[in-house]
Write a protein that holds these residues in place. Structure first.
Motif, short mmCIF file in Angstrom:
data_model
loop_
_atom_site.label_atom_id
_atom_site.label_comp_id
_atom_site.label_asym_id
_atom_site.label_seq_id
_atom_site.Cartn_x
_atom_site.Cartn_y
_atom_site.Cartn_z
N TYR A 16 55.67 21.99 0.93
CA TYR A 16 55.63 23.16 0.04
C TYR A 16 56.02 22.76 -1.38
O TYR A 16 55.47 23.26 -2.36
CB TYR A 16 56.57 24.24 0.55
CG TYR A 16 56.08 24.96 1.76
CD1 TYR A 16 55.18 26.02 1.65
CD2 TYR A 16 56.50 24.59 3.03
CE1 TYR A 16 54.73 26.69 2.78
CE2 TYR A 16 56.06 25.25 4.16
CZ TYR A 16 55.18 26.30 4.03
OH TYR A 16 54.72 26.96 5.14
N ALA A 39 53.73 23.22 -4.60
CA ALA A 39 54.21 24.01 -5.75
C ALA A 39 54.21 23.19 -7.02
O ALA A 39 53.93 23.71 -8.11
CB ALA A 39 55.62 24.52 -5.46
N THR A 97 57.88 29.06 -4.83
CA THR A 97 57.85 28.00 -3.81
C THR A 97 58.58 28.43 -2.54
O THR A 97 58.07 28.29 -1.42
CB THR A 97 58.52 26.73 -4.36
OG1 THR A 97 57.88 26.35 -5.58
CG2 THR A 97 58.45 25.59 -3.37
N PRO A 130 62.15 21.19 -1.40
CA PRO A 130 61.10 21.70 -2.30
C PRO A 130 61.62 21.94 -3.71
O PRO A 130 60.87 21.81 -4.68
CB PRO A 130 60.66 23.00 -1.63
CG PRO A 130 61.76 23.39 -0.73
CD PRO A 130 62.41 22.13 -0.30
#
Length: 307
Positions: free
Chosen positions: A128, A132, A152, A220
């Motif tokens: 992810y 993002a 995100t 992330p």
């Protein structure tokens, strides 16, 4: 005694014994998890207790361990969670309502969405972050900002919100739907007036559990470029010279509690470990509070619903 009756009683007794054994096995596994979590929390509390003072929450990070605080990180975590909630909840609840009430059960589009929701729930969080980084940070030009981080994490918890909402909608008895239609309600009136209100306990529980996961995510956030040292807060709307806009804080640089902990544990000075432990206690306490709030809400809402 009839041999068949004796055999049936023996079978029932054996099944009851298996039920008891499985219950004790489940309790044993649960207690192991609880004891490990409690031990980790107490270890952090012992190490970080000396830093858990009011000034720890009101001070910016510093190069001196005794003067460093978590003001910018806990404010950043709160703002990122705000963006995450306002992004993930409408999308997740809307998607779940569509899949349960509007989508055709045997349709290529529906199957495609179902497969993607199922697969997205198992994708590692670092993926992810990479997505993002390309989409929000570079393609859409949001930069390394609170908005990019919130979106995100919204993507990350979206499958949780969708699955929890669908389960909550399915739990509403079908005669509620039939009664609404019998009184002449449209499909949307049935959903907005009956289905969503009756299932809001399960929906809220799923949302808060998803938020509890998001607040502790690090991979992330690191990927999209969160800063590790920030000695300022985003400008409040209509303050400063020139005055900040209503949503300028969305594009401000940020840091969050997990990133602050990561920064402190990587310092060569061992005094920063106490700061990291104290920040860990704050993070765990926030997560437990959110889960406790979810349990309380579910109990209160279900108490008021009588089928």
């Amino acid at each position: 005694m009839d041999p068949r009756m004796a055999e049936m009683r023996a079978l029932i007794a054996r099944h009851k014994l298996n039920d008891h054994l499985f219950a004790w096995l489940g309790l044993f596994c649960t207690m192991i998890a609880v004891i490990m979590l409690l031990a980790a929390f107490l270890d952090l509390l012992v190490d970080g207790w000396v830093r858990l003072r009011p000034e720890f929450f009101t001070s910016f990070p510093s190069r001196r361990a005794t003067a460093a605080g978590i003001l910018s990180s806990w404010v950043g975590s709160a703002l990122v969670m705000l963006v995450t909630m306002f992004s993930a909840v409408p999308l997740g609840v809307g998607a779940a309502i569509y899949l349960e009430e509007y989508a055709k059960k045997k349709n290529l589009l529906t199957d495609l969405i179902e497969i993607n929701v199922t697969n997205l729930a198992g994708v590692p969080s670092i993926v992810y972050g990479l997505l993002a980084l390309g989409l929000f940070v570079y393609a859409l030009g949001f930069g390394q900002s609170i908005l990019s981080a919130g979106l995100t994490l919204a993507l990350l918890i979206l499958p949780i919100v969708i699955v929890a909402t669908r389960e909550a909608l399915r739990a509403v008895p079908s005669n509620i739907r039939e009664a609404a239609y019998a009184l002449g309600a449209t499909r949307w009136q049935m959903i907005s007036g009956h289905l969503v209100p009756y299932s809001r306990g399960g929906i809220l529980t799923g949302v808060i559990i998803g938020m509890s996961r998001a607040i502790g995510e690090t991979a992330p956030i690191i990927t999209i470029g969160a800063l590790t040292f920030i000695a300022f807060l985003p400008s409040l709307p209509f303050t400063g010279d020139p005055p900040a806009g209503l949503f300028d804080w969305l594009l401000a640089p940020f840091t969050v509690l997990p990133i602050q902990m990561f920064n402190w544990v990587s310092r060569p000075d061992s005094a920063f470990l106490s700061n990291a432990a104290a920040a860990g206690v704050v993070l765990i306490a926030m997560t437990l509070l959110m889960n406790g709030f979810a349990i309380y809400l579910r109990y209160q809402i279900r108490k008021k619903i009588k089928w």
